[in-house]
Enzyme design. Structure first.
Site, PDB file in Angstrom:
ATOM      1  N   ASP A 151       0.851  -1.187   0.000  1.00 25.84           N
ATOM      2  CA  ASP A 151       0.000   0.000   0.000  1.00 25.84           C
ATOM      3  C   ASP A 151       0.885   1.235   0.000  1.00 25.84           C
ATOM      4  O   ASP A 151       1.452   1.600   1.028  1.00 25.84           O
ATOM      5  CB  ASP A 151      -0.902   0.021   1.246  1.00 25.84           C
ATOM      6  CG  ASP A 151      -1.973  -1.074   1.214  1.00 25.84           C
ATOM      7  OD1 ASP A 151      -1.747  -2.102   0.553  1.00 25.84           O
ATOM      8  OD2 ASP A 151      -3.022  -0.896   1.863  1.00 25.84           O
ATOM      9  N   LYS A 214      -6.889   3.219  -3.292  1.00 27.11           N
ATOM     10  CA  LYS A 214      -7.337   3.180  -1.901  1.00 27.11           C
ATOM     11  C   LYS A 214      -7.597   4.598  -1.424  1.00 27.11           C
ATOM     12  O   LYS A 214      -6.842   5.518  -1.770  1.00 27.11           O
ATOM     13  CB  LYS A 214      -6.237   2.506  -1.075  1.00 27.11           C
ATOM     14  CG  LYS A 214      -6.420   2.510   0.424  1.00 27.11           C
ATOM     15  CD  LYS A 214      -5.316   1.679   1.101  1.00 27.11           C
ATOM     16  CE  LYS A 214      -5.263   1.913   2.589  1.00 27.11           C
ATOM     17  NZ  LYS A 214      -4.154   1.212   3.251  1.00 27.11           N
ATOM     18  N   LYS A 250     -10.183   0.139  -2.450  1.00 28.88           N
ATOM     19  CA  LYS A 250     -10.155  -0.133  -1.018  1.00 28.88           C
ATOM     20  C   LYS A 250     -10.565   1.116  -0.261  1.00 28.88           C
ATOM     21  O   LYS A 250      -9.958   2.175  -0.437  1.00 28.88           O
ATOM     22  CB  LYS A 250      -8.746  -0.577  -0.601  1.00 28.88           C
ATOM     23  CG  LYS A 250      -8.572  -0.753   0.908  1.00 28.88           C
ATOM     24  CD  LYS A 250      -7.222  -1.382   1.236  1.00 28.88           C
ATOM     25  CE  LYS A 250      -6.937  -1.321   2.731  1.00 28.88           C
ATOM     26  NZ  LYS A 250      -5.606  -1.858   3.083  1.00 28.88           N
TER      27      LYS A 250
END
Lengths: 314, 293
Positions: A151, A214, A250
């Site tokens: 991430d 995300k 996400k």
């Protein structure tokens, strides 16, 4: 809106990339918020609720990103990720455990053979303020330690300054450093100010090779919101229509109640479509959400309200 | 009464709402029910609580409980005494509501209110004395200090008695919270108005929101959800008049081993209450501590 021909050369120069991102249609702010609010009012009951709760559990990236994280805490979290509800063997396991790079090896050992993936934040999380070489080293360290997913945070400063090509190159370099690991690109929408920026950042990340986009680090308020997630889901839907590649989304930060999670799933289904209703393409970054999901599962199974004494504390 | 410009004054009427987490919401179900006085005349509409209101009330109590139980007994004592001060200032309002609900004369209703305030003060005084009376320093044959100390059970759900709409309510709520528990109380179904006014007193007396949550509505509808809720640790069935319902509730409470208080017959609320109701929702923890050198 776009064709593959034009997409092939959008990143050949800074001006071409800027032209493309600023040529994206503007987001109707009122419309997006109204649409999200309307979808949030949908009622999900009975068997649909049971299905949605299990699906939501299987989409959780169980996260601990604190300075005080210890190997013991990460091991406890991994045990919970593999078997969220020991009283119910039918409870699905979560999608992944998300930790800082130095704890990836610990998590990897604890999760061996469980099928739960290990995600690591990287690139000078959460601010993203470090030299490119440091960021790449951060990613390489996490991947070498066994991270299945990375991430990364984007350089919001570069994005807000309009330096899109630098950001594009950086995401590309990180993608390369990831090797086989999945790359999730954190836009930190709370710092991007407008929905138009969210849409542009989403496209920029996807063009540069993101496997997931995300919403947030969870360290900035506001974190994930329903309208922002809706805008990002529209972006992945349109990206698939233009390019044919399916990118995941996400939502992370601030989602604590099972009821909220169900609202997000409704928005996923109605915006991107049922093809995204899988842990491979949609995730919740959360810690306390899992307990509420488990308590709601227990309520459905037993018929009475569940208690905090019957789920583990993180 | 005519106003300055000659038109009739429109009376401002009170909306009787629930008391959950320090706020006064209507029922999430949107329902209400008419409340009549002892002679059947309409008094007001009260909120008809649903199972989801009960769920919200338990969540609020569960959240408030750690902070409340961590306070010193001395501090709880002060806050409870403050509540008595606020009650005293509203004597007339409570007397009128009790008189209407129970069909009493104003004088007898006022006596009930006085007894309720005195009962509250009596319980307030126990906050910093329970440990001395119920706890002990135990004799052990070894180099240890050995203490037994009372600890609050957690969230207690109570059904308030119908026979005594204020004194009975106070006699149920005060012993629960004085020891450090949080409380969800279901007011007497057909006499709920004094309970809503008590909520207004609690909201203005330094009592943290959520320590006491007051629901009005149908006992048979809401009580089973409280009895079976796994975040509830104690159940006081003082106001459940139907023995079959009481038995069902007691059975439901067994799921997570709640402490259940179900007197064989309804207590005389005017009599000296003793420690029973406070002791019912306390656990005794015994600690061994090595004697230092």
């Amino acid at each position: 809106m776009t064709t593959t021909d034009t997409l092939a050369d959008v990143a050949t120069s800074a001006s071409a990339l800027r032209r493309f991102l600023h040529g994206l249609p503007g987001v109707d702010q009122v419309g997006a918020e109204e649409r999200a609010a309307r979808l949030a009012a949908r009622s999900v009951k009975a068997t649909a609720k049971a299905f949605a709760l299990d699906l939501a559990v299987s989409m959780v990236d169980l996260t601990t990103l604190e300075g005080q994280d210890t190997p013991g805490k990460v091991r406890a979290l991994c045990a919970k990720a593999a078997r969220p509800d020991p009283s119910d063997p039918a409870a699905p396991r979560v999608a992944a455990v998300c930790v800082y790079p130095d704890l990836v090896a610990t998590a990897k050992r604890a999760l061996a053979g469980s099928g739960v993936r290990v995600a690591s934040v990287a690139t000078a999380f959460p601010s993203g303020r470090a030299a490119r070489a440091v960021k790449i080293a951060d990613v390489e360290y996490a991947v070498a330690a066994g991270a299945d997913e990375v991430d990364m945070v984007i350089d919001r400063g570069a994005f807000l300054a309009g330096d899109y090509l630098a950001l594009y190159d950086e995401i590309g370099a990180v993608k390369e450093a990831c090797g086989g690991a999945h790359l999730k690109v954190i836009l930190e929408t709370g710092e991007l100010v407008t929905y138009d920026n969210v849409r542009r950042a989403s496209w920029l990340a996807m063009l540069a090779g993101a496997d997931f986009i995300k919403t947030s680090t969870g360290k900035v308020q506001p974190a994930a919101t329903l309208p922002v997630t809706l805008v990002m889901l529209e972006a992945v839907r349109d990206f698939r229509a233009a390019v044919g590649r399916q990118v995941g989304v996400k939502a992370a930060g601030g989602i604590r109640a099972a009821k909220d999670a169900l609202r997000y799933l409704v928005v996923v289904n109605e915006t991107a479509g049922p093809a995204w209703l899988t842990p491979a393409l949609y995730r919740f970054g959360a810690s306390s959400l899992l307990n509420d999901l488990l308590m709601q599962r227990q309520k459905l199974a037993t018929g009475h309200y569940a208690g905090h004494d019957y789920v583990t504390e993180d | 009464m005519p106003t300055d410009n000659g038109s009739e004054r429109v009376e401002v009427r009170k909306a009787y709402k629930l008391y959950i987490g320090g706020a006064f919401p209507r029922s999430e179900s949107g329902r209400s029910y008419p409340v009549s006085d002892a002679r059947g005349r309409f008094l007001a509409n009260a909120a008809l609580a649903s199972r989801k209101d009960a769920r919200d009330a338990v969540a609020a109590a569960y959240k408030a409980w750690p902070g409340w139980s961590a306070r010193t007994g001395y501090n709880r004592d002060q806050i409870l005494y403050r509540i008595a001060e606020m009650l005293e200032g509203r004597r007339d309002q409570f007397a009128a509501e009790v008189a209407a609900a129970e069909g009493l004369s104003r004088a007898r209703a006022a006596a009930q209110v006085s007894a309720a305030i005195d009962r509250w003060v009596w319980y307030a005084g126990w906050a910093d004395k329970l440990a001395q009376v119920l706890g002990a320093g135990n004799q052990v044959s070894g180099p240890f200090f050995n203490f037994s100390v009372p600890e609050p059970a957690g969230v207690v759900a109570a059904v308030a008695p119908r026979s005594s709409s204020l004194l009975g309510l106070v006699s149920v709520v005060a012993p629960v919270i004085v020891a450090g528990n949080a409380c969800v109380v279901l007011a007497a179904e057909d006499r709920p108005l004094p309970a809503v006014s008590l909520a207004e007193v609690l909201a203005t007396s330094d009592l943290p929101g959520g320590v006491v949550n007051i629901l009005t509505g149908a006992v048979a509808e809401v009580a089973p959800w409280l009895a079976s809720h796994f975040d509830v640790h104690g159940l006081d069935l003082a106001g459940v008049e139907d023995p079959a319902l009481a038995a069902d509730l007691e059975r439901a409470a067994a799921g997570n081993l709640k402490r259940v208080l179900l007197p064989e017959r309804e207590p005389d609320w005017t009599a000296d209450p003793g420690l029973t109701r406070m002791r019912a929702f306390l656990e005794i923890k015994t600690v061994w501590h090595p004697v230092g050198i």
